[in-house]
Design a protein around this motif. Structure first.
Motif, short mmCIF file in Angstrom:
data_model
loop_
_atom_site.label_atom_id
_atom_site.label_comp_id
_atom_site.label_asym_id
_atom_site.label_seq_id
_atom_site.Cartn_x
_atom_site.Cartn_y
_atom_site.Cartn_z
N UNK A 1 12.14 1.03 7.24
CA UNK A 1 11.89 0.60 8.62
C UNK A 1 11.35 -0.83 8.61
N UNK B 1 8.28 -0.98 6.05
CA UNK B 1 8.08 0.23 5.25
C UNK B 1 9.28 0.36 4.32
N UNK C 1 0.85 -1.19 0.00
CA UNK C 1 0.00 0.00 0.00
C UNK C 1 0.88 1.24 0.00
N UNK D 1 6.92 10.13 12.15
CA UNK D 1 7.59 9.99 13.44
C UNK D 1 7.97 11.38 13.96
N UNK D 2 8.71 11.40 15.11
CA UNK D 2 9.15 12.65 15.74
C UNK D 2 7.98 13.54 16.14
N UNK E 1 9.02 -2.78 10.81
CA UNK E 1 8.09 -2.37 11.86
C UNK E 1 7.84 -3.49 12.86
N UNK F 1 9.28 18.92 15.43
CA UNK F 1 8.64 18.97 14.12
C UNK F 1 8.32 17.55 13.66
N UNK F 2 7.05 17.30 13.31
CA UNK F 2 6.65 15.96 12.87
C UNK F 2 7.27 15.67 11.50
N UNK F 3 7.79 14.46 11.36
CA UNK F 3 8.45 14.06 10.12
C UNK F 3 7.58 13.04 9.38
N UNK F 4 7.39 13.25 8.06
CA UNK F 4 6.60 12.32 7.23
C UNK F 4 7.45 11.84 6.07
N UNK F 5 7.54 10.53 5.90
CA UNK F 5 8.34 9.92 4.85
C UNK F 5 7.43 9.15 3.90
N UNK F 6 7.58 9.40 2.61
CA UNK F 6 6.75 8.70 1.62
C UNK F 6 7.36 7.34 1.32
N UNK F 7 6.50 6.33 1.11
CA UNK F 7 7.00 4.99 0.79
C UNK F 7 5.86 4.02 0.57
N UNK F 8 6.19 2.75 0.69
CA UNK F 8 5.21 1.68 0.52
C UNK F 8 5.17 0.85 1.79
N UNK F 9 3.96 0.62 2.29
CA UNK F 9 3.75 -0.19 3.48
C UNK F 9 3.48 -1.63 3.04
N UNK G 1 5.09 7.42 6.37
CA UNK G 1 5.56 7.04 7.70
C UNK G 1 5.77 8.31 8.51
#
Lengths: 451, 70
Positions: free
Chosen positions: B36, B44, A396, A402-403, B38, B1-9, A400
Motif C-alpha cells: 500500500x 507499507x 518498522x 483494514x475491512x 499510504x 471480518x477485520x483483515x490484518x496483513x504483516x509487513x514493514x511500515x 496493516x
C-alpha cells in the motif's frame, strides 16, 4: 549488606559489592583499611575516626545528634557508604532501635596501623644495588607510553610494532565490549569503544582494571587477593625499586600484566630484578572524581574540513582515522580531512556524530580552544547533517488492518493501539490503520472481544 | 471480518518515498514489494524487503560519491 547491587564506578564500589566474608578477610590488611578511609567522604571519615576506639554499639539516634539539622542528607549518605563497605555493622538492640558498630576486623587493623605505624610487606631496595633508576619524569613518560601502546594494541592490533606480553585471551576480555567482530572482517571499534577512547586516562585505566578483576575468577584467581594486592601497590612510593623476590608467584604474574599496562616498570639487575611503581599505580586507590586533570589538546579543525593534529602519537592517528581521511603522517603532525565517506564509515560502526564532535572539541589545540566555537560551526553542522542523511528512511515491522465492520470497531481498535503506544498510521475515512508488530497481539485480542 | 496483513511500515521524506516507488516500478511484477502507498511519506511493504531497500539506497548514495585514491 545493601540490597541494591552497586555498579562499580571506582575501586571502592567494587570493594563494596564483595560478599561479607571476603570483605572481612580484606580488612585484616591495615593498608586496605587506610585506603578505604582515604576514599571516604569527609563526614564518613570523621565517624570512623570518632568510633575507632569504641567497642560497643552506638545508637543511630545518638549519631544523628552529632549533625546539624541541615546536614541530615550528608549524614545519611555517609552512613550508607559505611554500611555498604561494612565498616559499620548495622544491628537492632533490645529496645528495637537501630545501632551501628565498627567492624571489629577493620577496627583492629586500623587501630594497629595508626597506633603502631605500619610497614609495607616489602621495603625499597638500597640504592647501591639498583643503580641508574629512572627519574620521575622518565618514569611518567614510560608509563604513558606503555599505556598508549596497550591502547593501540587494544583497538588496532595490526598497527603494533612490538606486541605486549598480555595473553590474547585476556586481551579479548578487555576488547569484548570495545570491538565488534564479524565473520571474515577485521574487528571494528564499537560505539562503546569510541566512548572508551574519549575518556581520560584514569577512567580508561579504571575500566581495564575492573575488567581484569571481574575476569579473575575465570582465571582461578581470588578477586579479593587481587584487589588486596593492587591497593597495597598503590601505597608503594613512585620511583622506588622493590624486589620481585618478595612477591608470590601469583603476585609476580600480576606484576607482569601491570607492567604491560604501564603501572609498574620492571628492571633487571645482576643479582635479581625489581619493579618500580609509576603514577598510574598510585592512582588506583583514588576516586575518579579526585583526578580531574585533562590531557592537552592537539587538534585544529578548519572551516574547509581539514584536520591538523599536532601529535607524535600513533594512537591519535588511529583515532583520527576512524572518522577522517588521514592524508599525511609526519613525525609530529597528522594532516587529514573530514569527508562524507570517512564519516559514513564511522557511522556504520556505530560511532555517532555527537561523539565525534565531542572528541574534536575536547581535544582542541590550545591555540583554538579559546575560540568560540573551537570547532567551526559549518563543520559540526555538516557532520550532523551527514548522519541525518543516513537515517532518512525509518522502517518498522508492522501489521496493516483494514475491512473493519463498523466505525465503532475501528475507533476502538485505534484507541487500543494508541494505549499500547503502537499506532503508526491511520486513515479515518477508509478505516485503515497500521500498528507495530509488538502491539498486534493486543489489538487482535481486543477485536476478538468485540464479536 | 477485520483483515490484518504483516509487513514493514516505511516512514521517510518525499524524495526518498518517490525513489522507493520508482524502485518498485522498475522491478518485474513478481518482485514488486509495495502493498500500500499510504501517503506522500508513508508506505507499507512486504516483510522481507527491508534489507534489500536499505542496500539499494546505500548503493544509490555510493554511486554519487567519489573517494580520492590514496
Amino acid at each position: 549488606m545493601p540490597e541494591v547491587r552497586i555498579i562499580a564506578k571506582n575501586f571502592m564500589d567494587m570493594v563494596a559489592s564483595m560478599p561479607a566474608m571476603k570483605l572481612d578477610k580484606l580488612y585484616e590488611n591495615g593498608f586496605i583499611c587506610e585506603a578505604i578511609l582515604r576514599s571516604l567522604l569527609p563526614l564518613a571519615k570523621k565517624y570512623v575516626i570518632q568510633m575507632l576506639h569504641i567497642d560497643v554499639s552506638v545508637a543511630a539516634k545518638l549519631l544523628e545528634e552529632w549533625v546539624l539539622p541541615g546536614g541530615v542528607s550528608k549524614h545519611r549518605v555517609a552512613i550508607d557508604r559505611l554500611v555498604q563497605l561494612r565498616v559499620f555493622l548495622e544491628a537492632v538492640d533490645r529496645k528495637n532501635e537501630k545501632t551501628y558498630k565498627v567492624n571489629p576486623t577493620f577496627q583492629r587493623s586500623l587501630q594497629k596501623l595508626l597506633v603502631q605505624g605500619g610497614t609495607l610487606p616489602r621495603e625499597s631496595m638500597p640504592s647501591n644495588i639498583t643503580v641508574r633508576l629512572p627519574t620521575l619524569e622518565n618514569l611518567e613518560a614510560y608509563a604513558l607510553e606503555q599505556w598508549e601502546c596497550f591502547l593501540l594494541q587494544l583497538i588496532s592490533p595490526s598497527q603494533v610494532e612490538k606486541p605486549l606480553n598480555i595473553s590474547s585471551s585476556l586481551m579479548k576480555v578487555f576488547q569484548r565490549r570495545i570491538l565488534s567482530y564479524r565473520d571474515k572482517e577485521a574487528p571494528k571499534l564499537t560505539e562503546s569503544g569510541f566512548q572508551f577512547l574519549l575518556m581520560d586516562t584514569n577512567a580508561q585505566l579504571w575500566y581495564i582494571i575492573r575488567e581484569y578483576i571481574s575476569n579473575s575468577e575465570d582465571r582461578g584467581v581470588d578477586a579479593a587477593d587481587l584487589i588486596s594486592f593492587m591497593l597495597e601497590l598503590s601505597f608503594h612510593d613512585i620511583g622506588e625499586a622493590y624486589s620481585v623476590d618478595t612477591l608470590t608467584s601469583f603476585q609476580r604474574t600480576i606484576i607482569n600484566d601491570l607492567a604491560d599496562l604501564g603501572l609498574v616498570k620492571i628492571q633487571q639487575g645482576r643479582k635479581g630484578s625489581w619493579f618500580i611503581p609509576t603514577k598510574l599505580a598510585t592512582n588506583l586507590s583514588m576516586s575518579l572524581a579526585d583526578s580531574s586533570s585533562r590531557k592537552q589538546g592537539f587538534v585544529v579543525v578548519e572551516t574547509n574540513f581539514r584536520v591538523y593534529a599536532y601529535s607524535t602519537s600513533k594512537l591519535h592517528c588511529e583515532i583520527l582515522r576512524l572518522f577522517s581521511r588521514v592524508e599525511y603522517q609526519l613525525p609530529n603532525l597528522i594532516v587529514g580531512a573530514i569527508t562524507k565517506e570517512s564519516l559514513y564509515s564511522a557511522f556504520e560502526n556505530g560511532i555517532t556524530a555527537e561523539q565525534i564532535i565531542t572528541f574534536l572539541q575536547q581535544n582542541a589545540h590550545p591555540r583554538v580552544a579559546e575560540r568560540i566555537p573551537s570547532v567551526p560551526e559549518n563543520v559540526t553542522e555538516q557532520i550532523r547533517l551527514w548522519e541525518a542523511d543516513l537515517n532518512r528512511v525509518e522502517m518498522t515491522d508492522a501489521y496493516y488492518y483494514d475491512e473493519f465492520p463498523s466505525r465503532d470497531v475501528f475507533e476502538g481498535a485505534c484507541d487500543c493501539a494508541r494505549e499500547w503506544n503502537g499506532l503508526l498510521w491511520e486513515d479515518s475515512k477508509k478505516m485503515h490503520m497500521v500498528v507495530k508488530t509488538e502491539v498486534h497481539q493486543y489489538v487482535r485480542d481486543y477485536l476478538r472481544r468485540q464479536k | 471480518m477485520v483483515n490484518a496483513t504483516k509487513g514493514v511500515f516505511i516512514s521517510c521524506d518525499i524524495p526518498m518515498a518517490q525513489y522507493i516507488i520508482n524502485m518498485n516500478a522498475s522491478l518485474p511484477a513478481s518482485d514488486k514489494f509495495i502493498i500500500h502507498i499510504l501517503d506522500n511519506t508513508h508506505m507499507f511493504v512486504q516483510p522481507h524487503v527491508e534489507q534489500m531497500i536499505r542496500s539499494r539506497i546505500a548503493k544509490f548514495r555510493e554511486d554519487n560519491t567519489y573517494v580520492k585514491p590514496n
